[in-house]
Design a protein around this motif. Structure first.
Motif, PDB file in Angstrom:
ATOM      1  N   ASN A   1       0.822  -1.204   0.000  1.00 28.95           N
ATOM      2  CA  ASN A   1       0.000   0.000   0.000  1.00 28.95           C
ATOM      3  C   ASN A   1       0.856   1.255   0.000  1.00 28.95           C
ATOM      4  O   ASN A   1       1.904   1.311   0.642  1.00 28.95           O
TER       5      ASN A   1
ATOM      6  N   ARG B   1      -1.945   4.218   6.933  1.00 31.96           N
ATOM      7  CA  ARG B   1      -2.891   3.608   5.988  1.00 31.96           C
ATOM      8  C   ARG B   1      -4.325   4.036   6.301  1.00 31.96           C
ATOM      9  O   ARG B   1      -4.743   4.127   7.460  1.00 31.96           O
ATOM     10  N   GLY B   2      -5.064   4.346   5.232  1.00 30.71           N
ATOM     11  CA  GLY B   2      -6.446   4.753   5.396  1.00 30.71           C
ATOM     12  C   GLY B   2      -6.646   6.169   5.877  1.00 30.71           C
ATOM     13  O   GLY B   2      -7.776   6.587   6.154  1.00 30.71           O
ATOM     14  N   HIS B   3      -5.563   6.939   5.970  1.00 29.46           N
ATOM     15  CA  HIS B   3      -5.631   8.321   6.460  1.00 29.46           C
ATOM     16  C   HIS B   3      -4.942   9.266   5.484  1.00 29.46           C
ATOM     17  O   HIS B   3      -3.944   8.903   4.846  1.00 29.46           O
TER      18      HIS B   3
ATOM     19  N   GLU C   1      -2.950   5.386   0.961  1.00 36.91           N
ATOM     20  CA  GLU C   1      -3.948   4.521   0.321  1.00 36.91           C
ATOM     21  C   GLU C   1      -4.980   3.973   1.302  1.00 36.91           C
ATOM     22  O   GLU C   1      -4.655   3.615   2.438  1.00 36.91           O
ATOM     23  N   TRP C   2      -6.233   3.940   0.851  1.00 41.22           N
ATOM     24  CA  TRP C   2      -7.284   3.244   1.570  1.00 41.22           C
ATOM     25  C   TRP C   2      -7.254   1.780   1.139  1.00 41.22           C
ATOM     26  O   TRP C   2      -7.286   1.484  -0.064  1.00 41.22           O
TER      27      TRP C   2
ATOM     28  N   TYR D   1      -7.391  -2.715   8.781  1.00 47.48           N
ATOM     29  CA  TYR D   1      -7.029  -1.616   9.672  1.00 47.48           C
ATOM     30  C   TYR D   1      -6.883  -2.073  11.129  1.00 47.48           C
ATOM     31  O   TYR D   1      -7.134  -1.308  12.055  1.00 47.48           O
TER      32      TYR D   1
ATOM     33  N   TRP E   1     -10.242  10.210   6.337  1.00 44.02           N
ATOM     34  CA  TRP E   1      -9.864   8.840   6.693  1.00 44.02           C
ATOM     35  C   TRP E   1     -10.986   7.893   6.304  1.00 44.02           C
ATOM     36  O   TRP E   1     -12.145   8.268   6.201  1.00 44.02           O
ATOM     37  N   ASP E   2     -10.601   6.639   6.070  1.00 44.90           N
ATOM     38  CA  ASP E   2     -11.519   5.613   5.607  1.00 44.90           C
ATOM     39  C   ASP E   2     -12.459   5.219   6.759  1.00 44.90           C
ATOM     40  O   ASP E   2     -11.991   4.762   7.805  1.00 44.90           O
TER      41      ASP E   2
ATOM     42  N   ARG F   1     -14.046   2.661   7.231  1.00 47.46           N
ATOM     43  CA  ARG F   1     -13.857   1.251   7.601  1.00 47.46           C
ATOM     44  C   ARG F   1     -12.775   1.089   8.663  1.00 47.46           C
ATOM     45  O   ARG F   1     -12.631   0.000   9.247  1.00 47.46           O
ATOM     46  N   PHE F   2     -12.015   2.156   8.922  1.00 51.00           N
ATOM     47  CA  PHE F   2     -11.051   2.141  10.020  1.00 51.00           C
ATOM     48  C   PHE F   2     -11.757   1.789  11.331  1.00 51.00           C
ATOM     49  O   PHE F   2     -11.200   1.082  12.184  1.00 51.00           O
TER      50      PHE F   2
END
Length: 298
Positions: free
Chosen positions: A18, A65-67, A71-72, A78, A204-205, A207-208
């Protein structure tokens, strides 16, 4: 007046292939890896990164990651172990580039990731990931009422977002009434992204917190893993607690110091969980003092 440093941008590849994006402050010196808290971005470290660079280090403020601009993950990976895996990969790359293991500074999520990464010495044949570790308002055990409050704020607008940046700023002001209001919302804008429906949402994602491999799904298992990781810490360490933290109480700090008896400890008066944002001057001074002592001891 001291001119503000203009960071460059660097890209790293995480443990899952990622993309991870970082702001880099400074040109020459030992690396310092700064890891933000959950729901934040690399921009939370701007002032501290400038201060670190001015002392002759190279500061890498990483979007985890996810932030932010990192990359998400399509898999929704997470879990805290996923973040720790990324941190180990980035730390190894910084050590390869500079010839020196980085100092890790981790707030909340970033602290959990770096503590798990450093405490995994048995799997890593006793080889440390970092040269030193700074934990910012995070300990193996924390106040669960405080955790619920933080997560409640993060979830409150995660789906519907905000109609404007000003509305988001008001939500932050209501959550952090003790913090002085900024003159403008440009800083907050870096923590938001404009969605196709015209709404502003956190950078941020979601799904985190709510995905198939969300962070903190197993709180009891996380506590046990962090306690074991803390027991293995051999490198110089510093715990910085917000004096009015909702998460880390004095009892939690004392427990951590019993697990890591060689660690230094600083209590930042007037700061809550987001220490660097609440009292950046005191926080940066504590970090620079710790880093400075490391240089003398070497």
């Amino acid at each position: 007046m001291i001119r503000h440093l203009i960071p460059t941008t660097a890209t790293f590849i995480g443990a899952a292939g990622n993309k991870l994006v970082a702001d880099v402050f400074g040109d020459v010196g030992s690396p310092v890896l700064l890891l933000h808290g959950g729901g934040q971005t690399r921009h939370a470290w701007h002032k501290t990164s400038e201060a670190i660079a001015r002392k002759g280090y190279v500061a890498y403020a990483l979007d985890q990651r996810g932030h932010g601009d990192s990359e998400w993950l399509a898999t929704g990976a997470y879990e805290f172990s996923d973040y720790a895996a990324d941190v180990k990969v980035v730390a190894a790359e910084l050590a390869r580039r500079s010839g020196v293991k980085p100092i890790a500074i981790g707030a909340s999520l970033g602290g959990i990731a770096s503590l798990l990464a450093e405490g995994d010495l048995e799997r890593d044949n006793g080889v440390s990931a970092f040269s030193a570790l700074v934990l910012v308002d995070i300990t193996p055990r924390v106040d669960q009422t405080g955790v619920a409050k933080v997560l409640g704020f993060m979830r409150a607008h995660a789906k519907e977002g905000f109609s404007s940046i000003a509305e988001a700023a008001q939500a932050v002001a209501d959550y952090l009434p003790q913090r002085p209001q900024p003159k403008n919302n440009e800083g907050l804008k870096k923590n938001l992204r404009l969605s196709p429906d015209g709404r502003w949402r956190w950078h941020w994602d979601p799904r985190f917190l709510n995905g198939p491999r969300a962070a903190a799904a197993d709180r009891r298992g996380l506590e046990a893993a962090l306690i074991e990781a803390a027991r293995r810490i051999q490198i110089p360490a510093l715990l910085v607690r917000g004096g009015s933290s909702e998460l880390v109480k004095e009892a939690h700090a004392k427990e951590f110091l019993a697990l890591v008896p060689h660690a230094d400890y600083v209590d930042v008066s007037g700061a809550r969980h987001m220490v660097a944002g609440d009292r950046n001057d005191h926080f940066s001074a504590a970090v620079l003092s710790f880093i400075g002592r490391l240089s003398v001891e070497e």
